[in-house]
Design a protein around this motif. Structure first.
Motif, PDB file in Angstrom:
ATOM      1  N   PHE A   4      -7.319 -67.188  63.847  1.00 47.18           N
ATOM      2  CA  PHE A   4      -8.479 -66.327  64.097  1.00 47.18           C
ATOM      3  C   PHE A   4      -8.310 -64.905  63.543  1.00 47.18           C
ATOM      4  N   LEU A   5      -7.125 -64.589  63.021  1.00 45.84           N
ATOM      5  CA  LEU A   5      -6.947 -63.259  62.428  1.00 45.84           C
ATOM      6  C   LEU A   5      -7.234 -63.266  60.933  1.00 45.84           C
ATOM      7  N   ASN A   6      -7.406 -64.432  60.341  1.00 43.35           N
ATOM      8  CA  ASN A   6      -7.617 -64.546  58.894  1.00 43.35           C
ATOM      9  C   ASN A   6      -8.731 -63.631  58.413  1.00 43.35           C
ATOM     10  N   GLY A   7      -8.485 -63.007  57.258  1.00 39.03           N
ATOM     11  CA  GLY A   7      -9.509 -62.186  56.631  1.00 39.03           C
ATOM     12  C   GLY A   7      -9.444 -60.723  57.008  1.00 39.03           C
ATOM     13  N   LEU A   8      -8.692 -60.386  58.041  1.00 42.15           N
ATOM     14  CA  LEU A   8      -8.584 -58.974  58.413  1.00 42.15           C
ATOM     15  C   LEU A   8      -7.805 -58.207  57.350  1.00 42.15           C
ATOM     16  N   GLU A   9      -8.139 -56.932  57.238  1.00 41.81           N
ATOM     17  CA  GLU A   9      -7.474 -56.124  56.225  1.00 41.81           C
ATOM     18  C   GLU A   9      -6.209 -55.481  56.782  1.00 41.81           C
ATOM     19  N   ALA A  10      -5.110 -55.761  56.135  1.00 35.62           N
ATOM     20  CA  ALA A  10      -3.830 -55.208  56.586  1.00 35.62           C
ATOM     21  C   ALA A  10      -3.550 -53.933  55.806  1.00 35.62           C
ATOM     22  N   PRO A  11      -2.906 -52.963  56.368  1.00 41.45           N
ATOM     23  CA  PRO A  11      -2.387 -52.992  57.739  1.00 41.45           C
ATOM     24  C   PRO A  11      -3.317 -52.386  58.791  1.00 41.45           C
ATOM     25  N   GLU A  19      -4.295 -61.353  44.914  1.00 40.09           N
ATOM     26  CA  GLU A  19      -3.765 -62.732  44.913  1.00 40.09           C
ATOM     27  C   GLU A  19      -4.736 -63.604  45.719  1.00 40.09           C
ATOM     28  N   ASN A  20      -4.620 -64.944  45.519  1.00 41.94           N
ATOM     29  CA  ASN A  20      -5.470 -65.794  46.350  1.00 41.94           C
ATOM     30  C   ASN A  20      -4.714 -66.272  47.588  1.00 41.94           C
ATOM     31  N   ASP A  21      -5.407 -67.087  48.416  1.00 45.92           N
ATOM     32  CA  ASP A  21      -4.831 -67.459  49.708  1.00 45.92           C
ATOM     33  C   ASP A  21      -3.558 -68.295  49.595  1.00 45.92           C
ATOM     34  N   ASN A  22      -3.287 -68.813  48.392  1.00 42.63           N
ATOM     35  CA  ASN A  22      -2.073 -69.625  48.232  1.00 42.63           C
ATOM     36  C   ASN A  22      -0.831 -68.789  47.938  1.00 42.63           C
ATOM     37  N   PHE A  23      -1.012 -67.498  47.890  1.00 40.28           N
ATOM     38  CA  PHE A  23       0.117 -66.581  47.628  1.00 40.28           C
ATOM     39  C   PHE A  23       1.253 -66.853  48.596  1.00 40.28           C
ATOM     40  N   GLU A  24       2.460 -66.923  48.023  1.00 38.36           N
ATOM     41  CA  GLU A  24       3.612 -67.127  48.906  1.00 38.36           C
ATOM     42  C   GLU A  24       4.727 -66.150  48.596  1.00 38.36           C
ATOM     43  N   VAL A  25       5.272 -65.577  49.645  1.00 37.72           N
ATOM     44  CA  VAL A  25       6.399 -64.674  49.502  1.00 37.72           C
ATOM     45  C   VAL A  25       7.587 -65.468  48.982  1.00 37.72           C
ATOM     46  N   ASP A  26       8.260 -64.900  47.971  1.00 35.50           N
ATOM     47  CA  ASP A  26       9.293 -65.708  47.312  1.00 35.50           C
ATOM     48  C   ASP A  26      10.661 -65.037  47.340  1.00 35.50           C
ATOM     49  N   LYS A  27      10.855 -64.004  46.493  1.00 38.82           N
ATOM     50  CA  LYS A  27      12.197 -63.435  46.361  1.00 38.82           C
ATOM     51  C   LYS A  27      12.453 -62.273  47.310  1.00 38.82           C
ATOM     52  N   GLU A  28      11.367 -61.616  47.707  1.00 29.44           N
ATOM     53  CA  GLU A  28      11.544 -60.511  48.661  1.00 29.44           C
ATOM     54  C   GLU A  28      10.314 -60.416  49.543  1.00 29.44           C
ATOM     55  N   ALA A  29      10.499 -59.749  50.673  1.00 27.29           N
ATOM     56  CA  ALA A  29       9.401 -59.618  51.629  1.00 27.29           C
ATOM     57  C   ALA A  29       8.282 -58.795  51.014  1.00 27.29           C
ATOM     58  N   TYR A  30       7.037 -59.072  51.421  1.00 29.99           N
ATOM     59  CA  TYR A  30       5.914 -58.267  50.950  1.00 29.99           C
ATOM     60  C   TYR A  30       5.428 -57.401  52.102  1.00 29.99           C
ATOM     61  N   ALA A  31       5.611 -56.085  51.963  1.00 27.26           N
ATOM     62  CA  ALA A  31       5.266 -55.182  53.062  1.00 27.26           C
ATOM     63  C   ALA A  31       4.035 -54.338  52.747  1.00 27.26           C
ATOM     64  N   GLY A  32       3.398 -54.616  51.613  1.00 23.68           N
ATOM     65  CA  GLY A  32       2.263 -53.796  51.183  1.00 23.68           C
ATOM     66  C   GLY A  32       0.967 -54.185  51.876  1.00 23.68           C
ATOM     67  N   PRO A  33      -0.117 -53.543  51.463  1.00 24.07           N
ATOM     68  CA  PRO A  33      -1.419 -53.828  52.063  1.00 24.07           C
ATOM     69  C   PRO A  33      -1.982 -55.146  51.565  1.00 24.07           C
ATOM     70  N   GLY A  34      -2.998 -55.682  52.238  1.00 20.15           N
ATOM     71  CA  GLY A  34      -3.583 -56.938  51.792  1.00 20.15           C
ATOM     72  C   GLY A  34      -4.520 -57.539  52.832  1.00 20.15           C
ATOM     73  N   ILE A  35      -4.638 -58.876  52.761  1.00 20.78           N
ATOM     74  CA  ILE A  35      -5.562 -59.614  53.631  1.00 20.78           C
ATOM     75  C   ILE A  35      -4.745 -60.637  54.426  1.00 20.78           C
ATOM     76  N   LEU A  36      -5.066 -60.778  55.712  1.00 16.50           N
ATOM     77  CA  LEU A  36      -4.331 -61.752  56.532  1.00 16.50           C
ATOM     78  C   LEU A  36      -4.725 -63.177  56.167  1.00 16.50           C
ATOM     79  N   VAL A  37      -3.718 -64.034  56.046  1.00 21.08           N
ATOM     80  CA  VAL A  37      -3.942 -65.467  55.770  1.00 21.08           C
ATOM     81  C   VAL A  37      -3.047 -66.281  56.702  1.00 21.08           C
ATOM     82  N   ASN A  38      -3.298 -67.564  56.777  1.00 18.05           N
ATOM     83  CA  ASN A  38      -2.503 -68.484  57.616  1.00 18.05           C
ATOM     84  C   ASN A  38      -2.346 -67.972  59.044  1.00 18.05           C
ATOM     85  N   SER A  39      -3.361 -67.258  59.527  1.00 19.99           N
ATOM     86  CA  SER A  39      -3.228 -66.614  60.831  1.00 19.99           C
ATOM     87  C   SER A  39      -4.378 -66.960  61.753  1.00 19.99           C
TER      88      SER A  39
END
Length: 844
Positions: free
Chosen positions: A388-395, A366-386
């Motif tokens: 100085f933490l932006n771009g780090l690989e989660a988890p 997904e791109n940086d505009n991805f927004e959680v909608d109907k349920e929480a997203y607990a999977g792996p990914g990239i930090l955004v809106n954070s």
RNA sequence: GCCCUCGUGGUGAAAUUGGUAGACACAAAGGACUUAAAAUCCUUGCCGCUUGCGGAGUGCCAGUUCGAGUCUGGCCGAGGGCACCA
């Protein structure tokens, strides 16, 4: 044909084993030891099929190991403290001791009738003061080591049994024994510090190579290690609270922080103790988690405080602080930070209270505009809106990085948390081991001096009083030590304490100065094979492991860490269930079969519906009484059948047809035995061929391998096969020596399965010394083998040949074989794959 | 919801390192023996066509391989464990 009289023969050998003390064991340093232990029974009064299966499996192993030359310790005892005795005594107006002792003697005679190879000289009973005085001593030792403590705590209160339960004993919010809804109650309780050993108990699992993975996984989940971070949140508001500590496994989602939730038992609740609304909320919370409905619905509710929490990474962001029903006081710090976008529970809460939901992790696709909608997203990914933490690989990366930053800023600290909680061991019951503690007039606890052990349970107490009978037993409760007045602790120990060390006691059952002798433990422990039900995967097995950790803690004399080297969990015994036309459960004994249909015996107009096969239980009336089975078919038949149908780790279906067929099979074996005896008398001059010896040899290989692998169902199949061979072959002329030597080997190898029968036959051949028969690899070589012929991977035929035939010779035979050659005519052969003496695959 | 385990005839199940699928039993059907019954013994996994042979077949769909119950991926189903564990 003579009938096999199982009654007199079984009785004869049981008496013989008893008299000769065949299974009594002593330390013998020249021999390798083997400690075979089955979980000891609670003396309920009668053995059930589960016992028959458990102890038969153990007995097969013990007898096998002993024949193999091991010095086998195979003891039996009684887990004889516990509530049923108290309840039964109350109902029948007798005392628990008498009730228990009568039951033990009944069950002991039933077990003896199974023909088990048990060293009865080592029999122990946990309710005897010879046993529990050592347990009281262990309690005091652990107290000295600061592994026992007393604290006031919310406990799981069972209102029916009127006692406290350990967390492990609460199942779906209900008492494991009574089934009553468990209540929360504040009580002063004794605890074992099992949680201090969380890491060690977890690490120890890796070394238990002979344990089922299933049990190890269950224990691992129960210990519940999680890696994360503790974070201090500054708070603002009109309360004298400056900061709140939280534990989190996802510090990297801190920029998604939108509320802070506290347990209703959190220290902050002190400021709300006179708040009516809060108390109402608290009451509501105490219901959740205990009623089934609440668990099913799982609704998240909160109570808003006057506080605001400040995001430590983004001080401009201030969020509300709630009390919430889903936060537990005894995990972490009783406070959590809520990040609704990436935790479903937080998400539900935020939706309900209309709190901000800020996405800070986006999936990689997904791109940086991805927004959680109907349920929480607990999977792996990239930090955004954070920030100085932006771009780090989660988890993985993001968690470690964030912890590093929090530690540098001195806001947080790396932390490992365990789910495992300390073991509450106080029970408000009479029939248990007294806790060797007294209280002075100020209520201070003191250990009973070791010289005054055992603290004996008083006899002739009034059980009909409400609550713990020991509480109203004043002549016992009040004592003087060195002239000073004290009152005794009236709670008794959880009976799981008794079973946490009984396997040590079996090594030194008569030692009076201590629970065991070092010399005995050094020789016999650990238990090489422990056998019992899966239902103890957590409770008993974890407690026992803990107890060894605790005894060996700061103890140079005792270094044992793991009590059970091997564990085997056997399956349950099941039986079909029956119902009459009114829908009542009907016992198999009350049923008669007419023309393949089942009717109620007492009233044959009532047809019976047959239900699914389920584990035997009194409530479904699908139990079969082992005593009747042994009386009607004999112990050997019962043993044979319970081993035969399913692998021991799986459930087995008990059936009338099955036990009857085992019974018939033993009669057939007896007839065979008579035939062989008469053949031996004939003593032919020459062996017809060596087929008999070869067949015996391959049987020995199979049965040995199957015994080693716990494939006891296959052993029975091996026995059926060798029977079929013998019954057909035995009238061929064989020399006396060939016959007796090979028959002897077969008989010895089946003593673990049907010991009475085998001993009887062996004694007829005048064989007394029994050693496990070895097999000869050379004799396993066959002179004729079948080679599979495949055309394009498909089986088209078999060719009989001598072993070692070359591919070309084999191919030549195929071309001469009309049936096989028809596939090859006019075909080009592309490839041939030859697996020597096994298979030839021709690709055309 | 998360974690673990397991899917083979009417049933319980066997099947070394991938190499004859269904050993060994239970049930049912048929047959033999018997005046008869019981007991005992023999035969029968499924679908075709008369025997014999042929075909499909280990939950489903793909893949790897000369060859897959066994290995890989996905799906479906069953059982067990944990359950607001932050």
């Amino acid at each position: 044909m003579e009938r096999y009289n199982f009654k007199s023969i079984e009785e004869k050998w049981q008496k013989f084993w008893d008299k000769e003390k065949t299974f009594a064991t002593k330390i013998d340093k020249n021999k390798k030891k083997f400690y075979c232990l089955e979980m000891f029974p609670y003396p309920s009064g009668k053995i059930h099929m589960g016992h028959v299966r458990n102890y038969t499996i153990g007995d097969v192993l013990a007898r096998y190991k002993s024949l193999k030359g091991f010095n086998v310790l195979h003891p039996m005892g009684w887990d004889s403290f516990g509530m049923p005795a108290e309840n039964a005594a109350k109902q029948n107006n007798l005392d628990p001791k008498t009730w228990t002792e009568t039951n033990i003697s009944n069950m002991k005679s039933q077990l003896k009738k199974l023909g088990l190879s048990i060293d009865w000289d080592r029999e122990i009973s946990t309710c005897s003061d010879d046993y529990y005085k050592h347990q009281q001593n262990f309690f005091l030792e652990l107290l000295e080591k600061k592994l026992v403590y007393r604290k006031e705590n919310y406990v799981n209160w069972d209102p029916v049994d009127e006692t406290v339960l350990a967390n492990e004993q609460v199942i779906n919010g209900k008492g494991w024994r009574s089934g009553a809804l468990v209540e929360r109650k504040k009580l002063s309780q004794w605890f074992f510090s099992i949680s201090k050993f969380s890491q060690k108990l977890l690490d120890g699992l890796d070394k238990l190579g002979n344990w089922p993975n299933k049990v190890k996984t269950m224990q691992k989940n129960w210990i519940g290690k999680s890696f994360g971070c503790e974070i201090d949140f500054k708070v603002e508001g009109n309360l004298p609270v400056k900061k709140i500590k939280c534990f989190t496994t996802r510090p990297d989602t801190l920029f998604g922080f939108s509320f802070l939730a506290l347990s209703v038992d959190h220290a902050v609740s002190e400021f709300y103790k006179d708040n009516k609304e809060f108390n109402k909320f608290k009451k509501q919370c105490s219901k959740t988690g205990t009623t089934e409905e609440a668990i099913a619905v799982g609704e998240k509710i909160g109570f808003k405080t006057d506080l605001l929490a400040i995001n430590p990474l983004d001080p401009k962001s201030k969020v509300p602080v709630y009390f919430a029903n889903f936060v537990l006081m005894d995990y972490g710090f009783g406070a959590v930070f809520g990040c609704p976008a990436h935790d479903q529970r937080d998400f539900d809460f935020a939706k309900k209270y209309k709190l901000k939901i800020k996405t800070v992790v986006r999936p990689k696709n997904e791109n940086d505009n991805f927004e959680v909608d109907k349920e929480a997203y607990a999977g792996p990914g990239i930090l955004v809106n954070s920030d100085f933490l932006n771009g780090l690989e989660a988890p993985d990366q993001s968690i470690l990085e964030t912890i590093k930053i929090l530690e540098q800023k001195k806001i947080g600290q790396k932390k490992i948390n365990f789910r495992l909680k300390d073991w509450g061991i106080s029970r408000q019951r009479y029939w248990g081991c007294p806790i060797p503690i007294v209280y002075d007039d100020k209520g201070e606890a003191h250990p009973v001096p070791k010289s005054m052990l055992p603290v004996k349970l008083p006899e002739n107490v009034n059980l009909k009083v409400k609550g713990n009978p020991l509480d109203s037993q004043l002549d016992w409760k009040e004592i003087k030590i060195n002239g000073k007045k004290f009152t005794r602790e009236t709670d008794t120990l959880d009976t799981f304490v008794c079973s946490s060390w009984y396997y040590l006691r079996f090594c030194s059952p008569k030692e009076s100065s201590y629970g065991f002798k070092k010399e005995d433990i050094d020789y016999w422990m650990p238990v090489d094979q422990y056998i019992g039900g899966i239902e103890h995967a957590i409770l008993h097995l974890l407690y026992s492991r803990f107890f060894m950790q605790a005894l060996s803690h700061n103890n140079s004399e005792f270094s044992l860490k793991e009590p059970f080297d091997g564990l085997f969990t056997q399956g349950m015994v099941c039986h079909e269930t029956y119902k009459d036309p009114d829908g009542n459960w009907v016992s198999p004994e009350d049923i008669e079969s007419i023309d393949g249909k089942k009717y109620l015996k007492q009233d044959k107009s009532k047809p019976i519906t047959v239900g699914s096969s389920e584990s035997m239980s009194k409530s479904k009336k699908n139990t079969i009484d082992p005593e009747n089975i042994i009386a009607n078919y004999g112990a050997d038949s019962a043993r044979l059948f319970i081993l035969s149908d399913s692998p021991p780790e799986k459930d087995v279906q008990w059936s009338e047809e099955g036990i009857a067929s085992s019974y018939k099979f033993i009669q057939k074996l007896w007839n065979l035995n008579l035939k062989i005896l008469s053949e031996i008398k004939k003593d032919h001059e020459k062996d017809l061929d060596n087929e008999f010896e070869k067949r015996t040899n391959s049987f020995l290989k199979d049965i040995t391998n199957n015994l080693e692998e716990f494939s006891y169902n296959k052993i029975i199949a091996n026995l059926h096969e060798i029977y079929s061979f013998l019954i057909k072959q035995i009238e061929k002329p064989y020399k006396k020596l060939t016959l007796t030597e090979n028959y002897k080997k077969i008989l010895i190898s089946i003593t673990p399965i049907i010991p009475h029968f085998a001993y009887e036959c062996l004694s007829q051949l005048n064989i007394k010394k029994l050693d496990w028969p070895t097999y000869d690899e050379k004799l396993l070589i066959k002179d004729k083998i079948n080679i599979v012929i495949q055309i394009n991977g498909k089986k088209r035929g078999l060719i009989e040949s001598k072993p070692g035939i070359s591919e070309d010779n084999l191919f030549e035979i195929i071309t001469k074989d009309e049936k096989l050659n028809k596939y090859l005519i006019d075909k080009k052969i592309n490839k041939r794959i030859y697996i020597k003496d096994k298979l030839l695959n021709i690709i055309i």
